[in-house]
Design a protein around this motif. Structure first.
Motif, PDB file in Angstrom:
ATOM      1  N   LEU A 124       0.733  -1.277  -0.079  1.00  0.00           N
ATOM      2  CA  LEU A 124      -0.064   0.176  -0.088  1.00  0.00           C
ATOM      3  C   LEU A 124       0.964   1.411   0.145  1.00  0.00           C
ATOM      4  CD1 LEU A 124      -2.539  -1.288   2.487  1.00  0.00           C
ATOM      5  CD2 LEU A 124      -2.877  -0.921   0.068  1.00  0.00           C
ATOM      6  N   GLU A 125       2.162   1.191   0.317  1.00  0.00           N
ATOM      7  CA  GLU A 125       2.899   2.215   0.533  1.00  0.00           C
ATOM      8  C   GLU A 125       3.668   2.783  -0.912  1.00  0.00           C
ATOM      9  OE1 GLU A 125       2.985   4.303   2.865  1.00  0.00           O
ATOM     10  OE2 GLU A 125       1.461   2.996   3.826  1.00  0.00           O
ATOM     11  N   LEU A 126       3.898   1.698  -1.838  1.00  0.00           N
ATOM     12  CA  LEU A 126       4.586   1.958  -3.013  1.00  0.00           C
ATOM     13  C   LEU A 126       3.658   2.476  -4.247  1.00  0.00           C
ATOM     14  CD1 LEU A 126       6.683  -1.499  -3.281  1.00  0.00           C
ATOM     15  CD2 LEU A 126       7.546   0.831  -2.578  1.00  0.00           C
ATOM     16  N   ARG A 127       4.310   3.101  -4.974  1.00  0.00           N
ATOM     17  CA  ARG A 127       3.563   3.795  -6.099  1.00  0.00           C
ATOM     18  C   ARG A 127       3.048   2.701  -6.929  1.00  0.00           C
ATOM     19  NH1 ARG A 127       6.885   8.958  -7.763  1.00  0.00           N
ATOM     20  NH2 ARG A 127       6.921   9.909  -5.533  1.00  0.00           N
TER      21      ARG A 127
ATOM     22  N   VAL B 126      -7.281  -5.920  -1.843  1.00  0.00           N
ATOM     23  CA  VAL B 126      -7.181  -5.552  -0.339  1.00  0.00           C
ATOM     24  C   VAL B 126      -8.169  -4.185  -0.457  1.00  0.00           C
ATOM     25  CG1 VAL B 126      -5.589  -4.439   1.319  1.00  0.00           C
ATOM     26  CG2 VAL B 126      -5.129  -6.777   0.153  1.00  0.00           C
ATOM     27  N   LEU B 127      -7.849  -3.473  -1.185  1.00  0.00           N
ATOM     28  CA  LEU B 127      -8.368  -2.177  -1.125  1.00  0.00           C
ATOM     29  C   LEU B 127     -10.112  -2.272  -1.395  1.00  0.00           C
ATOM     30  CD1 LEU B 127      -6.431   0.467  -3.411  1.00  0.00           C
ATOM     31  CD2 LEU B 127      -6.690   0.071  -0.710  1.00  0.00           C
TER      32      LEU B 127
ATOM     33  N   HIS C  50     -11.347   3.734   8.367  1.00  0.00           N
ATOM     34  CA  HIS C  50     -11.203   3.775   6.995  1.00  0.00           C
ATOM     35  C   HIS C  50      -9.863   3.900   6.420  1.00  0.00           C
ATOM     36  CE1 HIS C  50     -12.443   4.664   2.738  1.00  0.00           C
ATOM     37  NE2 HIS C  50     -11.830   5.860   2.940  1.00  0.00           N
ATOM     38  N   TRP C  51      -9.115   4.901   7.066  1.00  0.00           N
ATOM     39  CA  TRP C  51      -7.572   5.016   6.691  1.00  0.00           C
ATOM     40  C   TRP C  51      -6.729   4.058   6.918  1.00  0.00           C
ATOM     41  CZ3 TRP C  51      -3.759   7.130  10.471  1.00  0.00           C
ATOM     42  CH2 TRP C  51      -2.547   7.499   9.614  1.00  0.00           C
ATOM     43  N   VAL C  52      -7.211   3.004   8.064  1.00  0.00           N
ATOM     44  CA  VAL C  52      -6.011   2.117   8.192  1.00  0.00           C
ATOM     45  C   VAL C  52      -6.504   0.779   7.967  1.00  0.00           C
ATOM     46  CG1 VAL C  52      -4.680   3.231   9.965  1.00  0.00           C
ATOM     47  CG2 VAL C  52      -6.605   1.948  10.714  1.00  0.00           C
ATOM     48  N   MET C  53      -7.914   0.651   7.474  1.00  0.00           N
ATOM     49  CA  MET C  53      -8.167  -0.874   7.223  1.00  0.00           C
ATOM     50  C   MET C  53      -7.651  -1.417   6.154  1.00  0.00           C
ATOM     51  SD  MET C  53     -10.568  -3.144   8.074  1.00  0.00           S
ATOM     52  CE  MET C  53     -11.778  -2.205   9.158  1.00  0.00           C
TER      53      MET C  53
ATOM     54  N   VAL D 193     -15.664  -3.677   4.129  1.00  0.00           N
ATOM     55  CA  VAL D 193     -15.665  -3.572   5.748  1.00  0.00           C
ATOM     56  C   VAL D 193     -16.179  -2.273   6.100  1.00  0.00           C
ATOM     57  CG1 VAL D 193     -14.294  -4.101   7.716  1.00  0.00           C
ATOM     58  CG2 VAL D 193     -14.036  -5.794   5.981  1.00  0.00           C
ATOM     59  N   THR D 194     -15.174  -1.197   5.715  1.00  0.00           N
ATOM     60  CA  THR D 194     -15.591   0.255   6.159  1.00  0.00           C
ATOM     61  C   THR D 194     -16.999   0.457   6.024  1.00  0.00           C
ATOM     62  OG1 THR D 194     -13.292   0.706   5.661  1.00  0.00           O
ATOM     63  CG2 THR D 194     -14.603   2.511   5.999  1.00  0.00           C
TER      64      THR D 194
END
Length: 181
Positions: A89-92, A107-108, A152-155, A114-115
């Protein structure tokens, strides 16, 4: 990876996310689940302390240093999960290969579902509480919505951490190469 030229930032992040020095922290599924559970626990604790800070009637300034202390293990747990997912999730996007790109999409999508359920539950809780009390619980609406925003940000990070697979052992890689796989 695509044919897009990698920037210095991309190369540095790729090196960081594939650094093997921290592999022992997330080498097994149990350790990854523990890191995600710890991250969830610390996120809830930080959210609870922040809510207390803003809703308490007295001067709860003691919560600020406690939050500062809890932030360090929260950041370490975030790093462990990012290491376990190899920066999914961190890499472009142009740095990811096809498998990683598909995994990121999965994943998203799961985190989004879930969110969405969590947002529905929060809205229902506010409506039910407001209906029973005869008035909307205004004092709790903002902290609840902020909590849902944080989740929502960390899910996606939590979902990715729980879905991360074990790295194949060197013996498995050698056997697969010998068998022509």
């Amino acid at each position: 990876m695509t044919t897009t030229r990698l920037t210095r930032y991309d190369r540095a992040m790729l090196r960081l996310m594939n650094d093997r020095r921290g592999q022992a922290w997330h080498a097994t599924a149990a350790r990854r689940r523990l890191a995600v559970a710890l991250h969830i626990t610390l996120t809830v604790a930080l959210g609870g302390l922040m809510t207390h800070l803003f809703l308490a009637e007295s001067e709860p300034l003691w919560t600020i240093p406690v939050m500062a202390v809890l932030l360090l293990p929260w950041m370490v747990a975030t790093g462990v999960i990012n290491g376990a997912t190899r920066g999914l999730l961190e890499l472009r996007a142009h740095v990811l290969d096809e498998r990683q790109s598909a995994e990121r999409s999965h994943v998203l999508a799961r985190a989004h579902r879930v969110t969405t359920l969590l947002l529905l539950a929060a809205a229902a809780a506010l409506l039910i509480t407001g209906g029973l009390a005869g008035d909307a619980p205004k004092a709790y609406a903002a902290p609840l919505l902020i909590a849902v925003l944080v989740v929502h940000w960390v899910m996606p990070l939590w979902v990715a951490g729980l879905r991360a697979q074990d790295e194949p052992a060197e013996d498995d890689v050698l056997e697969a190469a010998a068998l022509g796989r």
